[in-house]
Design a protein around this motif. Structure first.
Motif: not given
Length: 383
Positions: A182-189
């Motif tokens: 699953t890709p990660r967002n800029l919050m690292g999740f």
């Protein structure tokens, strides 16, 4: 050198990948995410219905060529010459302004506006910036090369001169191909763990009711600015409680693996929920929203930084990132998908202290184009 050659050997087939433009459904919805996004919303300036149809026919022909890695025949700007198709997909949507604008039925389509193409309400915390919401038409270009995606939208805008004009745009990027899972967002999740899959995805995404939207889907797009400076000062344990998931693995709190079923009843030694009541994962879960599901296909964005010069408080002085998430969700009906989920999130989500929604739009994405047809043919030629 050996490592570089191995990387090139792996990357070449991905760059050369071609996603068919024609089909029962539009590509770019359930298509596996590409690395890059270029999204554009357009205003219609055409005064006649036949001019809109001519525009859509032109866009259809151009899209079939662009997604095959070919230049638009006349007047192509050339910046993608020599570049492979890079998995380019072009997805089109019709906004409320196509049907009625300023109270006027400009193209005789008002009666054909589907009930599911709703005007989204203003949610708590919304700070929508004038000029970057809504639109009559939209184009979502996704590819594994940013220049390929931009080139495609640029050509469509050029071909539409005199019929449409750009209203607002948004570029984005994702880790979909570079890293597994699953890709990660800029919050690292990880972003999209709870997406439906297989038959459940088809049920959640595609319109099945008879009519011109059968086989299509509804897109909700929201530009969400994230206060990354504030987020970065938070301890990882706090961040995990905010999301309701472990940062590294993506597992629900109390679980071990990303796709473990969250236990929303589990409590700790103090009697508190392991997954807090305000955790994003709890509030967004289908189990807590009467089964409502959406397909998230979101991209991160980075539009540089802004200087803030507020005199007080002192931490508001300096440079702040203009970055966040370009949230996109596809569903069979926003009234039973996005809206009930986000109504709860907008009021209770612990993430709200770090996020601000600055743009909002909803589009009806018609079914795919059959050979010999054109985008939206079912709408414009319906009896």
């Amino acid at each position: 050198m050996a490592g570089g050659l191995a990387t090139a050997a792996i990357a070449a087939p991905v760059a050369a990948q071609t996603v068919p433009f024609h089909g029962a459904h539009q590509a770019g919805i359930t298509t596996p995410m590409q690395d890059q996004l270029y999204f554009a919303s357009f205003d219609l300036v055409a005064t006649k219905r036949e001019d809109v149809v001519a525009l859509l026919k032109s866009w259809t022909d151009a899209s079939a060529r662009l997604t095959a890695g070919q230049p638009v025949q006349a007047g192509d700007s050339g910046e993608a010459d020599g570049l492979p198709p890079s998995g380019l997909t072009l997805t089109f949507g019709f906004g409320p302004e196509l049907f009625v604008q300023n109270g006027q039925d400009r193209y005789g389509l008002a009666a054909k506006r589907p009930a599911a193409l709703v005007d989204l309400p203003r949610y708590p915390g919304d700070q929508l910036v004038p000029g970057i919401s809504g639109g009559a038409l939209c184009v979502q270009a996704c590819a594994n090369d940013a220049q390929v995606a931009f080139h495609a939208v640029r050509q469509l805008a050029r071909l539409g001169y005199g019929a449409v004009q750009l209203k607002w745009v948004q570029s984005g990027f994702a880790t979909a191909r570079q890293s597994p899972g699953t890709p990660r967002n800029l919050m690292g999740f990880k972003d999209g763990t709870m997406n439906p899959a297989g038959a459940a995805m088809d049920k959640a995404v595609w319109v099945t009711q008879p009519g011109w939207m059968q086989g299509g889907s509804y897109m909700v797009a929201r530009r969400i600015r994230i206060a990354l400076e504030h987020w970065d000062r938070m301890q990882v344990a706090f961040q995990e409680k905010t999301f309701g998931r472990e940062k590294a693995s993506g597992a629900p709190l109390g679980g071990r693996h990303e796709f473990d079923t969250p236990d929303f009843n589990a409590t700790d030694a103090n009697g508190d929920y392991v997954i807090p009541e305000t955790a994003h994962a709890r509030l967004a879960a289908a189990a807590n929203n009467d089964g409502a599901q959406i397909l998230r296909r979101s991209y991160s964005y980075n539009d540089g930084a802004n200087f803030t010069a507020e005199r007080w408080p002192p931490w508001h002085q300096g440079i702040e990132y203009d970055a966040g998430l370009f949230f996109q969700a596809y569903q069979q009906d926003p009234r039973t998908g996005f809206m009930p989920i986000f109504d709860k999130l907008s009021k209770m989500d612990a993430l709200n202290q770090f996020t601000t929604h600055v743009s909002s739009a909803v589009f009806a994405c018609p079914p795919g184009v059959r050979p010999g047809g054109y985008i939206g043919r079912e709408l414009f030629e319906a009896a």
